[in-house]
Design a protein around this motif. Structure first.
Motif, short mmCIF file in Angstrom:
data_model
loop_
_atom_site.label_atom_id
_atom_site.label_comp_id
_atom_site.label_asym_id
_atom_site.label_seq_id
_atom_site.Cartn_x
_atom_site.Cartn_y
_atom_site.Cartn_z
N GLY A 1 2.54 -2.92 4.19
CA GLY A 1 4.00 -2.91 4.09
C GLY A 1 4.51 -1.64 3.44
N ASP A 2 5.77 -1.66 3.04
CA ASP A 2 6.37 -0.51 2.36
C ASP A 2 5.60 -0.24 1.07
OD1 ASP A 2 8.27 -0.34 4.34
OD2 ASP A 2 9.79 -1.45 3.21
N TRP B 1 -4.52 2.52 -3.51
CA TRP B 1 -3.71 1.30 -3.36
C TRP B 1 -3.03 1.25 -2.00
CZ3 TRP B 1 -3.44 -3.23 -5.58
CH2 TRP B 1 -3.86 -3.39 -6.90
N ARG B 2 -2.61 2.39 -1.48
CA ARG B 2 -1.90 2.42 -0.20
C ARG B 2 -2.75 1.80 0.92
NH1 ARG B 2 2.35 5.77 1.22
NH2 ARG B 2 1.92 7.07 -0.59
N LEU C 1 4.83 -3.02 -1.74
CA LEU C 1 3.99 -2.80 -2.92
C LEU C 1 4.48 -1.59 -3.69
CD1 LEU C 1 1.42 -3.29 -4.63
CD2 LEU C 1 0.16 -1.95 -2.93
N GLN C 2 4.76 -1.80 -4.99
CA GLN C 2 5.13 -0.70 -5.88
C GLN C 2 4.04 -0.56 -6.94
OE1 GLN C 2 8.81 -1.10 -8.09
NE2 GLN C 2 8.76 1.01 -8.81
N ILE C 3 3.54 0.66 -7.11
CA ILE C 3 2.53 0.96 -8.11
C ILE C 3 3.17 1.78 -9.22
CG2 ILE C 3 0.31 2.07 -8.54
CD1 ILE C 3 0.15 -0.37 -6.74
N LEU C 4 2.93 1.37 -10.47
CA LEU C 4 3.37 2.12 -11.64
C LEU C 4 2.14 2.61 -12.39
CD1 LEU C 4 6.06 -0.41 -12.97
CD2 LEU C 4 6.45 1.55 -11.45
#
Length: 249
Positions: free
Chosen positions: A218-219, A212-213, A193-196
């Motif tokens: 996962g990563d 969000w974490r 998961l990537q958060i912008l």
């Protein structure tokens, strides 16, 4: 699948494609907004945008009645994509991307290589006042101003009363669906998961990464970018360059 002919929009096909970036729309934004990224895609990555019912190539269909109906529609489109894919959503589309990814995992489907959420608070708080923009009570002129500000209305729409009325109808349909959003109890993802988020986005909670974490096993990665809810114009135009999973071999 016949649904993909109208529901998944690609600006062009990429030979020897390695993965597809599948984009889910934000409130009032159709598939066309994302297609402007075609020239910013890394080599071997194909761009595709999900067209929600009631607009663009699906204009003869009824708008989704509520959040669950739209999520199930988007789920059907995403799961029909062939090959590896990265799932992306901005603002309301970020919640939709997370919800679709979590439903796919729960049902044992083919999960995305990565999930990228842009300019969205953690859905675990549910729909808060902070997230209810634009609002149902906004006037037509307020909604038009919002769409002008964020570049959702091309010049040919601004100059055509009938097209402008259609844009307002689409926006109000999205607001109605968004206002039925809820976080499904226990929904999480295991995909990377990537958060912008925008450094000057006053919609986004300052602890957005921490919240969000907790929804991913996962990563995890969080990138803060210059600008507000749609970043700076230069950042938005080249946003795919900030999506780390698109650049991995």
């Amino acid at each position: 699948m016949q649904l993909l002919e109208t529901a998944l929009v690609r600006p062009w096909q990429v030979p020897d494609v390695r993965r597809t970036l599948v984009c889910l729309g934000f409130c009032g934004g159709g598939a066309g907004v994302y297609l402007r990224w075609a020239d910013a895609m890394p080599a071997g990555v194909e761009l595709a945008a999900v067209c929600y019912p009631g607009r663009e190539g699906r204009f003869v269909e009824d708008f989704a009645a509520d959040w669950d109906a739209l999520a199930e529609d988007a789920l059907a489109v995403v799961t029909a994509v062939e090959g590896p894919y990265v799932l992306f959503g901005h603002s309301m589309g970020g919640w939709m991307a997370f919800d679709v990814a979590s439903r796919i995992e729960e049902r044992g489907g083919r999960a995305p290589e990565a999930l990228v959420v842009s300019a969205a608070n953690a859905p675990s708080f549910g729909l808060t006042v902070r997230d209810m923009f634009p609002a149902q009570q906004d006037t037509d002129e307020q909604l038009m101003d919002w769409m002008r500000t964020f570049g959702l209305l091309p010049e040919h729409v601004l100059g055509d009363p009938d097209l402008a009325e259609m844009a307002l109808e689409l926006m109000r349909a999205d607001i109605r669906v968004r206002d039925t959003f809820y976080h499904r109890e226990g929904a999480k993802v295991s995909t990377p998961l990537q958060i912008l988020s925008g450094a000057d986005d006053d919609i986004i909670d300052r602890h957005v990464a921490d919240h969000w974490r907790k929804l991913s096993t996962g990563d995890f990665r969080h990138d803060e970018l210059p600008g507000g809810h749609f970043y700076t114009p230069d950042i938005w135009r080249g946003l795919p360059s900030r999506i780390t999973s698109l650049h991995q071999d």
